[in-house]
Design a protein around this motif. Structure first.
Motif, short mmCIF file in Angstrom:
data_model
loop_
_atom_site.label_atom_id
_atom_site.label_comp_id
_atom_site.label_asym_id
_atom_site.label_seq_id
_atom_site.Cartn_x
_atom_site.Cartn_y
_atom_site.Cartn_z
N ARG A 88 0.60 -1.21 -0.04
CA ARG A 88 0.14 0.02 -0.35
C ARG A 88 1.08 1.22 0.38
O ARG A 88 0.61 2.28 -0.72
CB ARG A 88 -0.86 0.00 0.75
CG ARG A 88 -1.92 0.93 1.19
CD ARG A 88 -3.13 0.19 2.51
NE ARG A 88 -3.53 -0.65 2.35
CZ ARG A 88 -4.60 -1.47 3.02
NH1 ARG A 88 -4.96 -1.30 3.99
NH2 ARG A 88 -5.58 -2.21 2.76
N GLY A 89 1.82 1.55 0.99
CA GLY A 89 2.76 2.26 1.11
C GLY A 89 3.74 2.57 -0.87
O GLY A 89 3.82 3.59 -0.72
N GLN A 92 1.52 4.21 -2.82
CA GLN A 92 0.96 5.66 -2.65
C GLN A 92 2.25 6.91 -2.92
O GLN A 92 2.13 7.71 -3.65
CB GLN A 92 0.96 5.89 -1.30
CG GLN A 92 0.04 5.90 -0.70
CD GLN A 92 0.19 6.23 1.03
OE1 GLN A 92 1.19 6.33 1.23
NE2 GLN A 92 -1.30 5.79 1.60
N GLY A 95 2.70 6.48 -7.09
CA GLY A 95 1.21 7.96 -7.79
C GLY A 95 1.87 9.29 -8.30
O GLY A 95 1.56 9.92 -8.36
N LYS A 96 2.87 8.85 -6.67
CA LYS A 96 3.50 10.25 -7.10
C LYS A 96 4.77 10.63 -8.34
O LYS A 96 4.85 11.71 -8.27
CB LYS A 96 4.17 11.06 -5.73
CG LYS A 96 3.12 11.15 -4.36
CD LYS A 96 3.46 11.16 -3.20
CE LYS A 96 2.32 11.38 -1.65
NZ LYS A 96 3.29 11.15 -0.68
N ASP A 119 -1.20 2.45 -10.91
CA ASP A 119 -2.46 2.08 -9.57
C ASP A 119 -1.56 0.75 -9.27
O ASP A 119 -2.60 0.66 -8.98
CB ASP A 119 -3.15 2.18 -11.08
CG ASP A 119 -3.56 3.52 -11.46
OD1 ASP A 119 -3.80 4.69 -10.21
OD2 ASP A 119 -3.70 3.90 -12.66
#
Ligand SMILES: [Zn+2]
Length: 135
Positions: A88-89, A92, A95-96, A119
């Motif tokens: 999950r990290g 994140q 996405g950046k 994604d």
């Protein structure tokens, strides 16, 4: 904001994959993190970030300090476990930054890696210079 190469990566060099796996193995049981550089649609180079051996999280966050004209495709990091799926990290961070992200897994053999889009969907990268006969 980091400028991305206009031509998206469609391939990676075999020797670049080998280098990534080698560094993953050397870093084990720690993670390593780096960035992928892309030239004319081919990922040809990784840049290791200083101080990344002790953990990928802080290292990846330092990406924001890169020069803006850098031909960056995305990131690479190793997992000291048997999953090459993004956490999950990881998602994140994906996405950046960039559009292709490689994760390696134990035992860092030739097929112990996967590329993902931001994604968390598989991203197909052709491997250039693949030998068909050697193991
Ligand atoms: Zn991860």
């Amino acid at each position: 904001m980091i400028a991305l190469d206009r031509k998206r990566a469609y391939a990676i060099k075999r020797e670049t994959v080998d280098l990534i796996l080698e560094v993953s193995k050397e870093s084990f049981p720690n993670e390593f993190a780096g960035i992928l550089r892309c030239e004319k649609g081919v990922i040809t180079e990784i840049m290791l970030l200083p101080g990344t051996i002790s953990g990928s999280r802080s290292a990846l966050l330092r990406l924001h300090m890169l020069p803006i004209d850098y031909t960056v495709a995305g990131t690479v990091h190793s997992h000291p476990g048997e999953s090459d799926h993004p956490s999950r990290g990881d998602l994140q961070l994906f996405g950046k930054f960039g559009y292709v992200h490689i994760i390696t897994k134990v035992p860092y053999g030739r097929n112990c890696w996967k590329a993902w889009d931001l994604d968390g969907n598989p991203y197909h990268l052709e491997v250039l210079g693949e030998e068909s006969t050697s193991s």
